[in-house]
Design a protein around this motif. Structure first.
Motif, PDB file in Angstrom:
ATOM      1  N   THR A 126       3.981  13.906   8.186  1.00  0.00           N
ATOM      2  CA  THR A 126       4.378  12.538   8.526  1.00  0.00           C
ATOM      3  C   THR A 126       3.281  11.844   9.325  1.00  0.00           C
ATOM      4  O   THR A 126       2.970  10.678   9.080  1.00  0.00           O
ATOM      5  N   ASP A 127       2.673  12.551  10.265  1.00  0.00           N
ATOM      6  CA  ASP A 127       1.589  11.973  11.058  1.00  0.00           C
ATOM      7  C   ASP A 127       0.437  11.544  10.158  1.00  0.00           C
ATOM      8  O   ASP A 127      -0.090  10.439  10.284  1.00  0.00           O
ATOM      9  N   LEU A 128       0.057  12.431   9.247  1.00  0.00           N
ATOM     10  CA  LEU A 128      -1.061  12.120   8.358  1.00  0.00           C
ATOM     11  C   LEU A 128      -0.717  10.989   7.391  1.00  0.00           C
ATOM     12  O   LEU A 128      -1.553  10.139   7.106  1.00  0.00           O
ATOM     13  N   ALA A 129       0.514  10.961   6.890  1.00  0.00           N
ATOM     14  CA  ALA A 129       0.933   9.897   5.976  1.00  0.00           C
ATOM     15  C   ALA A 129       0.892   8.532   6.660  1.00  0.00           C
ATOM     16  O   ALA A 129       0.442   7.536   6.069  1.00  0.00           O
ATOM     17  N   LEU A 130       1.353   8.464   7.912  1.00  0.00           N
ATOM     18  CA  LEU A 130       1.330   7.193   8.643  1.00  0.00           C
ATOM     19  C   LEU A 130      -0.097   6.718   8.883  1.00  0.00           C
ATOM     20  O   LEU A 130      -0.413   5.540   8.694  1.00  0.00           O
ATOM     21  N   ALA A 131      -0.969   7.630   9.287  1.00  0.00           N
ATOM     22  CA  ALA A 131      -2.364   7.258   9.515  1.00  0.00           C
ATOM     23  C   ALA A 131      -3.021   6.819   8.210  1.00  0.00           C
ATOM     24  O   ALA A 131      -3.781   5.847   8.178  1.00  0.00           O
ATOM     25  N   ALA A 132      -2.716   7.517   7.115  1.00  0.00           N
ATOM     26  CA  ALA A 132      -3.323   7.194   5.826  1.00  0.00           C
ATOM     27  C   ALA A 132      -2.856   5.844   5.302  1.00  0.00           C
ATOM     28  O   ALA A 132      -3.659   5.064   4.781  1.00  0.00           O
ATOM     29  N   THR A 146       0.863  -1.182   0.000  1.00  0.00           N
ATOM     30  CA  THR A 146       0.000   0.000   0.000  1.00  0.00           C
ATOM     31  C   THR A 146       0.894   1.224   0.000  1.00  0.00           C
ATOM     32  O   THR A 146       1.875   1.267   0.742  1.00  0.00           O
ATOM     33  N   GLU A 147       0.565   2.224  -0.844  1.00  0.00           N
ATOM     34  CA  GLU A 147       1.377   3.436  -0.922  1.00  0.00           C
ATOM     35  C   GLU A 147       0.523   4.678  -0.690  1.00  0.00           C
ATOM     36  O   GLU A 147      -0.650   4.711  -1.070  1.00  0.00           O
ATOM     37  N   VAL A 148       1.150   5.695  -0.083  1.00  0.00           N
ATOM     38  CA  VAL A 148       0.513   7.000   0.128  1.00  0.00           C
ATOM     39  C   VAL A 148       1.379   8.055  -0.545  1.00  0.00           C
ATOM     40  O   VAL A 148       2.605   8.035  -0.414  1.00  0.00           O
ATOM     41  N   THR A 163      -8.706   7.441  12.984  1.00  0.00           N
ATOM     42  CA  THR A 163      -9.236   7.088  11.667  1.00  0.00           C
ATOM     43  C   THR A 163     -10.468   6.214  11.825  1.00  0.00           C
ATOM     44  O   THR A 163     -10.503   5.329  12.677  1.00  0.00           O
ATOM     45  N   THR A 164     -11.455   6.498  11.006  1.00  0.00           N
ATOM     46  CA  THR A 164     -12.686   5.720  10.975  1.00  0.00           C
ATOM     47  C   THR A 164     -13.047   5.505   9.523  1.00  0.00           C
ATOM     48  O   THR A 164     -12.993   6.432   8.725  1.00  0.00           O
ATOM     49  N   ALA A 192      -6.329   4.533  15.917  1.00  0.00           N
ATOM     50  CA  ALA A 192      -5.707   5.803  16.287  1.00  0.00           C
ATOM     51  C   ALA A 192      -4.194   5.679  16.182  1.00  0.00           C
ATOM     52  O   ALA A 192      -3.616   4.665  16.575  1.00  0.00           O
ATOM     53  N   LEU A 193      -3.566   6.719  15.645  1.00  0.00           N
ATOM     54  CA  LEU A 193      -2.118   6.853  15.607  1.00  0.00           C
ATOM     55  C   LEU A 193      -1.771   7.910  16.651  1.00  0.00           C
ATOM     56  O   LEU A 193      -2.277   9.034  16.589  1.00  0.00           O
TER      57      LEU A 193
END
Length: 191
Positions: A154-160, A49-51, A132-133, A122-123
């Motif tokens: 970085t926080d958003l990328a990890l959660a995504a 999976t890639e973001v 995340t839901t 949650a991250l």
């Protein structure tokens, strides 16, 4: 400070079914465009999976294929081209104890289930939480990110990227189901 972003589900079912792609995409406020693609690559029994996005680092997660997504089994995380070591206690009894732990850019993160449902995660790092839901089905499927604290790309990328990973093993019930599914897969090999 709380912010909320929604990414819409998309599918590309053109060509042979082994080339089909799925994911989420949308705009997340000041972070700009974000896109999650799974499986972006297939390597035998492993999916990736890639973001990607405007202000988020290129992030990928590869692991043993479970449906269309990689699973945590034999998982490998990469952020901005750097490999990240993942740790988790698969025998822990609590959701907090079963959390996936990682160190990215000098910061300690925990990714954990926040309910028995496999869609709520949650991250968490010091001072920041990205919840995340996922909800809906078919064309109405969405991934919702609720950001608490001063998060960065970085926080958003990890959660995504974790939205595109099968993380059922973060709950005891999900781990039991995954064990039986893997056992049945192995039995098919010997028939």
């Amino acid at each position: 400070m709380q912010q909320r972003y929604t990414l819409d589900h998309w599918e590309d079912r053109s060509g042979h079914r082994l080339t089909w792609k799925f994911g989420y995409r949308g705009t997340a406020g000041e972070f700009g465009r974000i896109e999650v693609v799974y499986p972006s690559k297939r390597h035998g029994d492993r999916h990736v999976t890639e973001v990607s996005g405007d202000t988020v680092p290129a992030t990928s997660f590869g692991g043993w294929a479970h449906g269309r997504k990689p699973s945590l089994h034999l998982g490998q995380l990469s952020v901005g081209g750097a490999g990240i070591r993942l740790k988790r206690n698969r025998w822990a009894q609590t959701r907090s104890g079963r959390a996936l732990r990682m160190r990215v850019a000098g910061r300690e993160y925990r990714y954990l289930a926040t309910s028995r449902r496999h869609r709520d995660r949650a991250l968490i790092r010091d001072g920041v939480e990205v919840r995340t839901t996922r909800h809906g089905s078919g064309a109405r499927k969405k991934a919702i990110f609720t950001v608490l604290g001063p998060a960065d790309g970085t926080d958003l990328a990890l959660a995504a990227v974790m939205v595109g990973v099968n993380t059922r093993n973060l709950t005891r019930g999900g781990a039991v189901r995954a064990f039986f599914n893997r056992s049945l897969d192995w039995l098919e090999v010997f028939q």
